[in-house]
Design an enzyme around this catalytic site. Structure first.
Site, short mmCIF file in Angstrom:
data_model
loop_
_atom_site.label_atom_id
_atom_site.label_comp_id
_atom_site.label_asym_id
_atom_site.label_seq_id
_atom_site.Cartn_x
_atom_site.Cartn_y
_atom_site.Cartn_z
N CYS A 107 28.99 -2.33 2.21
CA CYS A 107 30.42 -2.02 2.07
C CYS A 107 31.00 -1.97 3.29
O CYS A 107 30.15 -2.15 4.53
CB CYS A 107 30.69 -0.60 1.48
SG CYS A 107 29.75 -0.82 -0.07
N SER A 111 15.81 -11.50 4.75
CA SER A 111 15.67 -12.31 6.09
C SER A 111 14.47 -11.67 6.99
O SER A 111 13.93 -10.61 6.71
CB SER A 111 16.95 -11.74 7.03
OG SER A 111 16.76 -12.16 8.30
N GLY A 112 13.90 -12.77 7.61
CA GLY A 112 12.72 -12.46 8.55
C GLY A 112 13.25 -11.83 9.81
O GLY A 112 12.28 -11.87 10.84
N VAL A 142 18.97 -23.80 6.99
CA VAL A 142 20.38 -24.29 7.62
C VAL A 142 19.50 -25.33 8.14
O VAL A 142 18.66 -25.40 8.89
CB VAL A 142 20.89 -23.30 8.63
CG1 VAL A 142 20.09 -23.04 9.83
CG2 VAL A 142 22.11 -24.17 9.09
N ARG A 147 34.10 -1.90 -1.23
CA ARG A 147 33.04 -2.04 -1.88
C ARG A 147 32.58 -3.29 -2.20
O ARG A 147 33.15 -4.24 -2.64
CB ARG A 147 33.04 -1.25 -3.27
CG ARG A 147 31.64 -1.09 -3.88
CD ARG A 147 31.29 -0.51 -5.17
NE ARG A 147 30.26 -0.35 -5.59
CZ ARG A 147 30.11 -0.12 -7.02
NH1 ARG A 147 31.02 -0.38 -7.69
NH2 ARG A 147 28.69 -0.28 -7.32
N LEU A 148 31.14 -3.69 -1.88
CA LEU A 148 30.46 -4.77 -2.29
C LEU A 148 29.37 -4.27 -3.25
O LEU A 148 28.44 -3.61 -2.83
CB LEU A 148 29.90 -5.67 -1.29
CG LEU A 148 28.74 -6.63 -1.64
CD1 LEU A 148 29.61 -7.90 -2.23
CD2 LEU A 148 28.04 -7.25 -0.37
N LEU A 163 16.27 -16.00 3.24
CA LEU A 163 16.48 -17.09 4.08
C LEU A 163 15.26 -17.50 4.62
O LEU A 163 14.44 -16.89 5.03
CB LEU A 163 17.05 -16.28 5.25
CG LEU A 163 18.33 -15.40 4.82
CD1 LEU A 163 18.98 -14.93 5.92
CD2 LEU A 163 19.68 -16.08 4.09
N VAL A 200 26.44 -3.80 -5.42
CA VAL A 200 24.99 -4.36 -5.48
C VAL A 200 24.25 -3.43 -6.37
O VAL A 200 23.41 -4.40 -7.16
CB VAL A 200 24.56 -4.13 -4.08
CG1 VAL A 200 22.97 -4.78 -4.13
CG2 VAL A 200 25.30 -5.23 -3.20
#
Length: 592
Positions: A2, A372-373, A286, A50-51, A259, A53
């Site tokens: 958020c 993600s790494g 990507v 707010r996102l 990712l 989740v």
């Protein structure tokens, strides 16, 4: 995930400032596209975007619990990965939602600010305690989630990003010598923001604002401790930790993905996630048009990523998507404006900032959470500078020594270079950082030196990368989680001697040993390669043309010498365009 913001004033009546708190909250809309909320009483106003989740129907914020002595209200950004265990500890309390937000709030009611000691996660949150008329701001241990504040004459402004603070009329957009040093120094100084008067809530700290002023307390820092496990047990413990971390970070009520770059770090997370899910894990990478044809190996990047990405995707059977970008997209001035607006500062990583933004935007169409790494190189010692005997013994920030030509200094105007005196500034900063490092009894000089290198990367370098990852992802409403920043793993590996971290004579031996059974041999044996950068000559031509079209009197040339444009390295051209765009958007008063 958020966006949070707020204003505390002990002299004003902030219930009359609704338009201002609305404006501050609206700047965080990209971080929280699903809902908005504000709350105020005379001395405080809080805003939240707010996102959703976890617990999509519940978890609305600002979240309030009433007590006989006053309301306790929280705005929260992030995730507490151990919220189910904490909820069990708080089973005597009556919950009205299933969200981790409420667990943190009720944890504060039980333990006060010491709730921070119990949290496992990434978070930045502020709690207005109406019982004491104090604001408590807490940030996660590694600084994964951004958190800024601006002291005022009678209180404080705060926000997930500086733009929230600048939506209030009180602060001025001034960047002085210290801010410019932050921008050009490539070292993240604790607490420092680039804007005069603004500070960061330092990772692992609690900032308390009261009518008597502002106090800061550290609740976590990296400490040196003896490591007693054998190499074999250490490898097993790393794998056990990673299994538990990924399991926790896969918890979400929305679509998840990973990712995947084809390197050891992201491949490890992908393989562990694939093993734990009952469905094919989504993976995204990507790539660039013509990358394999244009690729030229250098001292950092020996091979293109794509073959290794597909080796992993095939091996662990992910549902994989390549996001392929061309030079027109990467060099688009409008994209540059969006990326710089997301970061509130000039870009530090050229086309990689832009490609991250476009990658995350594409992912957001299919997933809301990504693993993600990021940060494995800082934790396990993967960067080239960790393994250079000269850099190992040098009394300076290792990542700056790797770029021995120090291009960022030579591109400055003579006036700015003299005013900043970056070498002295960085030397002082370096000595201050080294003085923070504890020593284990009996630790030999080389082992301690490598501990220092790890500490520098974990406290002065990785925070820049974490901020970039957060800003680029949250600009499009994507939550990116970073398993390698779990503080349990960081502490454990930090205290593992360098001889164990390189027990097989290579970089990241512990990580390689921990996951080699889960990955194809091509990736297990692959040499470290950084996040990809386009090698398309058309991209270089695009940005060079744009830089040469800048007016001769553009303010950027009061900072960066226009003469360097002739035959400039691509990095310098990217920096000129980045600073020029930032100056156009923010129009700061630059003082040096």
């Amino acid at each position: 995930m958020c966006g949070i913001t707020g204003w505390v004033s002990y002299r004003r009546n902030l219930t009359h400032e609704q338009a201002t708190i609305d404006a501050m909250t609206q700047t965080m809309a990209c971080r929280g596209p699903d809902a908005a909320g504000t709350w105020s009483e005379p001395h405080v106003a809080l805003g939240h975007r707010r996102l959703a989740v976890i617990d999509l129907p519940g978890g609305a914020q600002p979240m309030r619990v009433s007590t006989p002595d006053g309301d306790v209200v929280m705005v929260y950004s992030g995730e507490a990965y151990n919220f189910t265990e904490l909820r069990d500890e708080l089973s005597d309390q009556e919950f009205f939602s299933d969200s981790d937000t409420e667990v943190v709030l009720r944890g504060y009611l039980r333990w006060g600010p010491a709730v921070a000691d119990r949290l496992n996660g990434m978070y930045a949150f502020a709690i207005w305690d109406g019982r004491t008329q104090e604001l408590v701001m807490i940030r996660d241990r590694m600084g994964i989630k951004p958190f800024y504040f601006y002291p005022t004459a009678d209180g404080v402004l705060f926000g997930s990003e500086p733009k929230a603070i600048f939506a209030n009329p009180l602060p001025k957009r001034v960047v002085d010598v210290n801010g410019l040093r932050e921008l050009f120094g490539l070292v993240k100084t604790p607490r420092n923001a680039i804007w005069r008067g603004m500070q960061e809530v330092e990772p692992g700290t609690i900032v308390t604002v009261s009518e008597n002023g502002i106090k800061t307390r550290t609740y976590w820092r990296l400490e040196a401790k003896p490591h007693k496990d054998s190499v074999e047990d250490t490898v097993l413990n790393v794998r056990d930790l990673l299994d538990d971390i990924v399991r926790r970070q896969l918890i979400a009520d929305v679509p998840r993905c990973v990712l995947l770059s084809g390197g050891l770090d992201s491949s490890a997370i992908t393989a562990i996630a694939a093993d734990q899910l009952n469905e094919p894990v989504r993976s995204f990478a990507v790539d660039f048009v013509g990358q394999e044809e244009n690729f030229q190996p250098d001292e950092l990047r020996g091979t293109p990523d794509s073959p290794y990405v597909h080796d992993v995707a095939d091996y662990v059977k992910t549902d994989h998507t390549d996001i392929v970008l061309d030079h027109n997209a990467l060099s688009d001035p409008e994209l540059r404006r969006k990326v710089i607006t997301a970061r509130d500062m000039p870009l530090g990583f050229g086309d990689t900032d832009a490609s991250l933004y476009l990658l995350f935007k594409a992912i957001r169409g299919q997933s809301t959470v990504a693993l993600s790494g990021e940060s494995a190189d800082e934790v396990f010692g993967g960067y080239k500078q960790f393994h250079d005997p000269v850099i190992q013994q040098a009394d300076f920030f290792p990542w700056l020594l790797l770029a021995r030509d120090m291009r960022r200094e030579s591109s400055l105007t003579p006036e700015l270079e003299k005013a900043l005196d970056l070498r002295t500034y960085l030397n002082d900063n370096y000595r201050s950082a080294v003085a923070e490092v504890d020593r284990v009894d009996g630790e030999d000089e080389f082992t301690h030196r490598m501990r220092v290198m790890s500490y520098l990367h974990l406290t002065r370098f990785v925070r820049t990368l974490l901020d970039r990852k957060d800003r680029m992802s949250m600009a499009v409403g994507l939550e990116v989680r970073v398993p390698f920043c779990d503080h349990r793993l960081v502490e454990y590996v930090y205290n593992t001697p360098w001889s164990m971290k390189t027990y097989d004579g290579r970089e990241k031996s512990l990580l390689r040993g921990a996951v080699k059974d889960a990955l194809p041999q091509s990736v297990v044996q692959r040499v470290k390669s950084p996040y990809p950068s386009t090698q398309d000559p058309l991209y270089a031509a695009d940005i060079e043309r744009q830089a040469n079209e800048l007016p001769a009197d553009h303010p950027v040339f009061s900072l960066i010498d226009r003469k360097v444009l002739s035959g400039a390295h691509r990095y310098t051209v990217e920096r000129i365009l980045s600073f020029a765009t930032w100056l156009d958007i923010y129009q700061p008063e630059v003082v040096f």
